[in-house]
Scaffold this active site. Structure first.
Site, mmCIF file in Angstrom:
data_model
loop_
_atom_site.group_PDB
_atom_site.id
_atom_site.type_symbol
_atom_site.label_atom_id
_atom_site.label_comp_id
_atom_site.label_asym_id
_atom_site.label_seq_id
_atom_site.Cartn_x
_atom_site.Cartn_y
_atom_site.Cartn_z
ATOM 1 C CB SER A 140 -2.724 2.041 5.228
ATOM 2 O OG SER A 140 -2.095 1.339 4.190
ATOM 3 C CG PHE A 164 -8.173 -3.436 -3.662
ATOM 4 C CD1 PHE A 164 -7.735 -3.732 -4.941
ATOM 5 C CD2 PHE A 164 -7.811 -2.223 -3.105
ATOM 6 C CE1 PHE A 164 -6.959 -2.831 -5.655
ATOM 7 C CE2 PHE A 164 -7.038 -1.311 -3.809
ATOM 8 C CZ PHE A 164 -6.611 -1.620 -5.085
ATOM 9 C CB ALA A 187 -11.557 3.721 16.533
ATOM 10 C CD GLN A 250 -8.231 -16.969 13.347
ATOM 11 O OE1 GLN A 250 -8.456 -16.909 14.541
ATOM 12 N NE2 GLN A 250 -8.936 -17.737 12.543
ATOM 13 C CD GLU A 251 -7.113 -10.168 7.186
ATOM 14 O OE1 GLU A 251 -8.120 -9.851 7.836
ATOM 15 O OE2 GLU A 251 -6.812 -9.633 6.098
ATOM 16 N N GLY A 373 -3.013 -5.626 5.403
ATOM 17 C CA GLY A 373 -2.142 -4.600 5.989
ATOM 18 C C GLY A 373 -0.764 -4.721 5.380
HETATM 19 C C1 LIG Z 1 -5.698 -9.117 -4.121
HETATM 20 C C2 LIG Z 1 -6.168 -8.232 -3.005
HETATM 21 C C3 LIG Z 1 -7.127 -8.709 -2.121
HETATM 22 C C4 LIG Z 1 -7.601 -7.886 -1.097
HETATM 23 N N1 LIG Z 1 -8.617 -8.335 -0.290
HETATM 24 C C5 LIG Z 1 -9.217 -7.463 0.566
HETATM 25 C C6 LIG Z 1 -10.403 -7.823 1.272
HETATM 26 O O1 LIG Z 1 -10.904 -8.951 1.172
HETATM 27 N N2 LIG Z 1 -10.979 -6.905 2.071
HETATM 28 C C7 LIG Z 1 -10.478 -5.639 2.240
HETATM 29 O O2 LIG Z 1 -11.056 -4.865 2.967
HETATM 30 N N3 LIG Z 1 -9.353 -5.267 1.572
HETATM 31 C C8 LIG Z 1 -8.715 -6.137 0.752
HETATM 32 N N4 LIG Z 1 -7.591 -5.749 0.050
HETATM 33 C C9 LIG Z 1 -7.076 -4.404 0.236
HETATM 34 C C10 LIG Z 1 -5.751 -4.335 0.988
HETATM 35 O O3 LIG Z 1 -5.924 -4.738 2.331
HETATM 36 C C11 LIG Z 1 -5.201 -2.908 0.850
HETATM 37 O O4 LIG Z 1 -4.821 -2.764 -0.506
HETATM 38 C C12 LIG Z 1 -4.041 -2.635 1.774
HETATM 39 O O5 LIG Z 1 -4.465 -2.607 3.125
HETATM 40 C C13 LIG Z 1 -3.346 -1.297 1.450
HETATM 41 O O6 LIG Z 1 -4.263 -0.265 1.338
HETATM 42 P P1 LIG Z 1 -4.204 0.702 0.029
HETATM 43 O O7 LIG Z 1 -4.225 -0.164 -1.168
HETATM 44 O O8 LIG Z 1 -5.270 1.707 0.173
HETATM 45 O O9 LIG Z 1 -2.796 1.383 0.111
HETATM 46 P P2 LIG Z 1 -2.438 2.766 0.853
HETATM 47 O O10 LIG Z 1 -2.987 2.750 2.230
HETATM 48 O O11 LIG Z 1 -2.826 3.889 -0.043
HETATM 49 O O12 LIG Z 1 -0.853 2.653 0.910
HETATM 50 C C14 LIG Z 1 0.013 3.004 -0.186
HETATM 51 C C15 LIG Z 1 1.461 2.896 0.333
HETATM 52 O O13 LIG Z 1 1.651 3.826 1.423
HETATM 53 C C16 LIG Z 1 2.164 3.132 2.547
HETATM 54 N N5 LIG Z 1 1.644 3.708 3.787
HETATM 55 C C17 LIG Z 1 0.349 4.003 4.104
HETATM 56 N N6 LIG Z 1 0.295 4.494 5.362
HETATM 57 C C18 LIG Z 1 1.549 4.485 5.838
HETATM 58 C C19 LIG Z 1 2.159 4.856 7.081
HETATM 59 N N7 LIG Z 1 1.424 5.311 8.108
HETATM 60 N N8 LIG Z 1 3.492 4.711 7.225
HETATM 61 C C20 LIG Z 1 4.247 4.250 6.211
HETATM 62 N N9 LIG Z 1 3.755 3.871 5.010
HETATM 63 C C21 LIG Z 1 2.426 3.992 4.828
HETATM 64 C C22 LIG Z 1 1.652 1.692 2.379
HETATM 65 O O14 LIG Z 1 2.431 0.796 3.160
HETATM 66 C C23 LIG Z 1 1.805 1.501 0.886
HETATM 67 O O15 LIG Z 1 3.136 1.203 0.599
HETATM 68 C C24 LIG Z 1 -7.067 -6.568 -0.933
HETATM 69 C C25 LIG Z 1 -6.073 -6.117 -1.803
HETATM 70 C C26 LIG Z 1 -5.636 -6.909 -2.842
HETATM 71 C C27 LIG Z 1 -4.608 -6.356 -3.791
#
Ligand SMILES: Cc1cc2nc3c(=O)[nH]c(=O)nc-3n(C[C@H](O)[C@H](O)[C@H](O)COP(=O)(O)OP(=O)(O)OC[C@H]3O[C@@H](n4cnc5c(N)ncnc54)[C@H](O)[C@@H]3O)c2cc1C
Length: 393
Positions: A140, A164, A187, A250-251, A373
């Site tokens: 995130s 992922f 950024a 768009q994504e 996201g």
């Molecule tokens: C099948 C699959 C395909 C994917 N494909 C891609 C891809 O092609 N490319 C790529 O780059 N990524 C990809 N991802 C990764 C995906 O985008 C991330 O898993 C997602 O963005 C969440 O990040 P994280 O897993 O690190 O969770 P974290 O960021 O660790 O979040 C854990 C929890 O904390 C919450 N949280 C985090 N920050 C906050 C906040 N500020 N306020 C409130 N709650 C918060 C989240 O909502 C979540 O509930 C994929 C994931 C999966 C499972």
């Protein structure tokens, strides 16, 4: 009439012809292989080449680079709806990512030399694409990434790990988000570097074992002193965050749209099932609860569809805001989950098996509230607009 087909009125005859032709392609080239792909945890690369031959990839890529030359997201929407209708699950994800998510970066930010090098292969399906943002330590919080790309003469030396990553195993071109500036900076330090299959120092890790979307290869990627020519920088150094913020709308629309389409497919399967299955000597469809559930699901979908359609048309006009894209994803994926869950309940025990498509669709849907996201991050984006006096959309 509420139906298991889209209630959209945004499509013209050319989109419907395109739909017909893609539907035939799905029936012939994709649906028969889904079980095999689900077991293997990956789609056969050959299907991309077949899709490319039929004009189902890179529709927005200009004709001189081998694409369809039509920048109209309704064609992408048709592909997503048809994949959902056929219950392709993970089999749709990789191709959706290639068309809706990564290709726009190549069209928008490639130099002329890069366009000639990459766009024809992206349109033909010979070059499969991926985008690598997420890392083991951060998802995130994108600004917190640790992958670096340090300039050394005419090359960047890339170090870091991603996880992922959809198409992680199949991909030939990976758009890697890396820090070219001071890693402590957020950024302003981030750039997009295209890492190609076979580059020294680029290794793929595990194809992750997931609870759904099995046909999509979701993998770990590792970069250790991976030397990438400077000519593989996408756009300008330090502007990745801006590019991502723009393209992520768009994504997110694509994910929300797919969510609504897959819930609509689930409604169709459920209508068939409750008419066939009997209990207490009567079809399940005759119980008041069944009728109410079907009515609720159909209403949720028909009320959501116009917002999704409006976002598609805004995207076509270059007016889709980050907040509206986030709303499409937040609502579309939550409606998807809610509706598929309600439909699955009407299948009873068979809903929990893989015998009918509803069970896999339930597992496939869960990730839509996470990738691209999370729902929580979508709310953060929308609330910024609301607090600034906007409506979110
Ligand atoms: C099948 C699959 C395909 C994917 N494909 C891609 C891809 O092609 N490319 C790529 O780059 N990524 C990809 N991802 C990764 C995906 O985008 C991330 O898993 C997602 O963005 C969440 O990040 P994280 O897993 O690190 O969770 P974290 O960021 O660790 O979040 C854990 C929890 O904390 C919450 N949280 C985090 N920050 C906050 C906040 N500020 N306020 C409130 N709650 C918060 C989240 O909502 C979540 O509930 C994929 C994931 C999966 C499972």
């Amino acid at each position: 009439m509420v139906a298991a087909t889209s209630s959209s009125d945004i499509y013209d005859e050319e989109h419907e012809l395109f739909r017909e032709s893609f539907r035939a392609f799905v029936e012939a080239e994709m649906a028969p292989h889904v079980d095999e792909w689900e077991r293997a945890g990956i789609m056969d690369r050959g299907v991309y080449v077949e899709a490319g031959k039929h004009g189902f990839l890179g529709m927005a890529i200009p004709e001189e680079y081998g694409g369809g030359g039509i920048d109209d997201f309704r064609f992408n929407a048709v592909l997503n709806e048809e994949c959902a209708r056929a219950g392709l699950g993970g089999g749709a994800l990789g191709m959706m990512l290639h068309n809706d998510i990564t290709t726009p970066y190549f069209i928008e930010y490639c130099t002329e030399e890069q366009k000639q090098r990459w766009l024809p292969g992206i349109a033909s399906g010979e070059l499969i694409t991926a985008i690598a943002m997420t890392e083991p330590g951060t998802g995130s919080d994108l600004q917190g990434i640790a992958t670096t790309a340090v300039r050394d003469g005419d090359e960047y030396v890339v170090n870091g790990a991603k996880t992922f990553i959809t198409n992680g195993i199949n991909s030939d071109l990976v758009i890697v988000v890396a820090k070219t500036g001071d890693p402590k900076d957020g950024a302003s330090a981030m750039s997009l570097i295209v890492v190609e299959r076979g580059m020294e120092g680029f290794e793929r890790g595990r194809n992750l074992d997931k609870i759904g979307q099995h046909s999509a290869d979701t993998a770990e990627l590792f970069f250790s002193d991976c030397r990438v020519p400077v000519s593989n920088l996408l756009g300008e150094e330090g502007r990745a965050f801006e590019y991502l913020a723009f393209n992520l709308a768009q994504e997110r629309l694509s994910i929300g749209l797919y969510g609504v389409a897959s819930a609509r497919a689930a409604l169709g399967w459920t209508v068939d099932y409750v008419n066939e299955r009997t209990a207490f000597g009567k079809p399940i469809a005759s119980f008041q609860n069944t009728k109410f559930v079907l009515a609720e699901v159909a209403t949720e979908l028909d009320v959501t569809q116009p917002f999704i359609d409006q976002c598609v048309m805004k995207l076509n006009a270059g007016e889709l805001s980050a907040s509206a894209g986030a709303q499409a994803k937040l609502w579309g994926s939550e409606v998807q989950q809610r509706c598929i869950d309600k439909c699955l309940q009407l299948f009873g025990g068979y809903g929990y098996t893989t015998e009918y498509p509803i069970g896999p669709a339930y597992a496939d849907a869960r990730v839509c509230r996470i990738y691209g996201g999370t729902s929580e991050i979508m709310k953060t984006i929308i609330s910024k607009d609301v607090l600034a006096g906007g409506s979110g959309a």
